[in-house]
Design a protein around this motif. Structure first.
Motif, PDB file in Angstrom:
ATOM      1  N   LYS A   5      -6.168  -2.499  -8.477  1.00 32.74           N
ATOM      2  CA  LYS A   5      -5.867  -1.152  -9.061  1.00 32.74           C
ATOM      3  C   LYS A   5      -4.427  -0.763  -8.939  1.00 32.74           C
ATOM      4  CE  LYS A   5     -10.582  -0.115  -9.917  1.00 32.74           C
ATOM      5  NZ  LYS A   5     -11.625   0.904  -9.732  1.00 32.74           N
ATOM      6  N   GLN A   6      -3.770  -0.577  -9.825  1.00 33.19           N
ATOM      7  CA  GLN A   6      -2.135   0.334  -9.564  1.00 33.19           C
ATOM      8  C   GLN A   6      -2.386   1.545 -10.418  1.00 33.19           C
ATOM      9  OE1 GLN A   6      -0.190  -4.017 -10.068  1.00 33.19           O
ATOM     10  NE2 GLN A   6       1.351  -2.570  -9.256  1.00 33.19           N
ATOM     11  N   LEU A  21       5.542   1.724  -3.764  1.00 35.70           N
ATOM     12  CA  LEU A  21       4.539   1.442  -4.951  1.00 35.70           C
ATOM     13  C   LEU A  21       3.061   1.235  -4.247  1.00 35.70           C
ATOM     14  CD1 LEU A  21       7.490  -0.015  -5.566  1.00 35.70           C
ATOM     15  CD2 LEU A  21       6.521  -0.670  -7.739  1.00 35.70           C
ATOM     16  N   ASN A  22       2.080   1.677  -4.722  1.00 37.55           N
ATOM     17  CA  ASN A  22       0.773   1.780  -4.188  1.00 37.55           C
ATOM     18  C   ASN A  22      -0.033   0.653  -5.129  1.00 37.55           C
ATOM     19  OD1 ASN A  22       1.128   3.277  -2.001  1.00 37.55           O
ATOM     20  ND2 ASN A  22       1.433   5.085  -3.694  1.00 37.55           N
ATOM     21  N   CYS A  23      -0.971   0.405  -4.174  1.00 37.11           N
ATOM     22  CA  CYS A  23      -2.164  -0.726  -4.797  1.00 37.11           C
ATOM     23  C   CYS A  23      -3.546  -0.440  -4.191  1.00 37.11           C
ATOM     24  CB  CYS A  23      -1.654  -2.247  -4.825  1.00 37.11           C
ATOM     25  SG  CYS A  23      -2.616  -3.568  -5.426  1.00 37.11           S
ATOM     26  N   TRP A  35       3.072  -9.267  -3.871  1.00 38.07           N
ATOM     27  CA  TRP A  35       3.600  -8.287  -4.994  1.00 38.07           C
ATOM     28  C   TRP A  35       4.753  -9.414  -5.752  1.00 38.07           C
ATOM     29  CZ3 TRP A  35       2.792  -3.303  -5.995  1.00 38.07           C
ATOM     30  CH2 TRP A  35       2.105  -2.607  -5.061  1.00 38.07           C
ATOM     31  N   HIS A  72      -6.179  -0.781   0.653  1.00 31.44           N
ATOM     32  CA  HIS A  72      -5.025  -0.113   0.162  1.00 31.44           C
ATOM     33  C   HIS A  72      -4.013  -0.773   0.806  1.00 31.44           C
ATOM     34  CE1 HIS A  72      -2.295   2.651  -1.593  1.00 31.44           C
ATOM     35  NE2 HIS A  72      -1.764   2.676  -0.414  1.00 31.44           N
ATOM     36  N   SER A  74       0.602  -1.071   0.147  1.00 31.29           N
ATOM     37  CA  SER A  74       1.822  -0.509  -0.604  1.00 31.29           C
ATOM     38  C   SER A  74       3.187  -1.343  -0.315  1.00 31.29           C
ATOM     39  CB  SER A  74       1.897   0.998   0.089  1.00 31.29           C
ATOM     40  OG  SER A  74       2.426   0.775   1.367  1.00 31.29           O
ATOM     41  N   CYS A  90       1.067  -5.929  -8.151  1.00 38.29           N
ATOM     42  CA  CYS A  90       0.213  -6.320  -6.923  1.00 38.29           C
ATOM     43  C   CYS A  90      -0.870  -7.407  -7.318  1.00 38.29           C
ATOM     44  CB  CYS A  90      -0.499  -5.065  -6.514  1.00 38.29           C
ATOM     45  SG  CYS A  90      -1.670  -5.258  -5.268  1.00 38.29           S
ATOM     46  N   GLY A 104      -3.038  -6.458 -10.769  1.00 42.02           N
ATOM     47  CA  GLY A 104      -3.107  -5.341 -11.181  1.00 42.02           C
ATOM     48  C   GLY A 104      -2.191  -5.131 -12.414  1.00 42.02           C
ATOM     49  N   THR A 107       3.360  -1.367 -11.930  1.00 43.53           N
ATOM     50  CA  THR A 107       3.939  -0.514 -11.979  1.00 43.53           C
ATOM     51  C   THR A 107       5.601  -0.567 -12.553  1.00 43.53           C
ATOM     52  OG1 THR A 107       2.497   0.773 -10.228  1.00 43.53           O
ATOM     53  CG2 THR A 107       4.730   1.540 -10.491  1.00 43.53           C
TER      54      THR A 107
END
Lengths: 113, 112
Positions: A5-6, A21-23, A35, A72, A74, A90, A104, A107
């Protein structure tokens, strides 16, 4: 079921600043994370990866951090450049699944001058 | 440049027709993958070959879809009796052992 999930569909950052950027992922069997960067009308391009035995991997301006307990990861881009503007995906895989990647939704990063 | 090559780049077809896409992987890669990407989504895994053997298939790959990789080189993805829901970008990727996937630029399918 979305296993990767992003949660931020878009991000805008000024040139020279840090982009984060997070995942998040849900499958505890995932042991390899990547990535990818995608420009319009092109396929995704590999950027950086990390295996579950590490918590950080760095390549030039790009660093990926992995927190296994929180499921998690990033991606940090420092300093951000206008050419970094793209969609970042991601992806994760489990070594017992034939290396199929779970992605994901991406983003969209915009780096403004 | 010897990256992953996909043909055609765009395909428009009428519902009910059959279509076939081709992928030429990076020559030294023995693994080949097909993914599908729809608007606002990330790529979704369809199938995976190691050399000529098809080792994994997603449940997304209905019986109207078939993929082949004769002689372990190029691969084809055929969709029979296309439906509007098949409209998507079809991405091919290849990799070596323990190397990241390298993607082609995809084939965009539009079913009218």
């Amino acid at each position: 079921d979305q296993q990767v999930k992003q949660n931020s569909p878009s991000l805008s950052v000024q040139e020279g600043r840090i982009s984060i950027l997070n995942c998040d992922y849900t499958n505890s069997m995932f042991d390899y994370f990547l990535w990818y960067k995608k420009y319009p009308a092109e396929g995704p391009t590999f950027l950086i990866s990390i295996s579950s035995i590490k918590d950080k991997n760095e390549d030039g301006r790009f660093t990926v951090f992995l927190n296994k307990s929180a499921k998690h990861l990033s991606l940090h881009i420092v300093p951000s450049q206008p050419g970094d503007s793209a969609v970042y995906f991601c992806a994760a895989s489990a070594s017992n699944s034939g290396y199929a990647l779970n992605f994901g939704k991406g983003t969209s990063l915009l780096v403004t001058p | 440049d010897t990256g992953v090559s996909q043909d055609p780049r765009h395909k428009i077809t009428k519902r009910g027709q059959n279509v076939t896409f081709r992928c030429d992987p990076i020559s030294e890669h023995n693994r080949l993958y097909w993914y599908r990407q729809t608007l606002g989504q990330g790529p979704e895994f369809l199938t995976y070959f190691q050399n000529e053997a098809q080792l994994e298939k997603s449940r997304l790959l209905s019986d109207r879809f078939s993929a082949e990789r004769p002689k372990g080189s190029f691969s084809t993805l055929e969709i029979q009796r296309t439906e509007q829901g098949d409209s998507a970008m079809y991405l091919c990727a290849s990799s070596g052992i323990s190397t990241p996937l390298h993607f082609g630029n995809g084939t965009r399918l539009t079913v009218t």
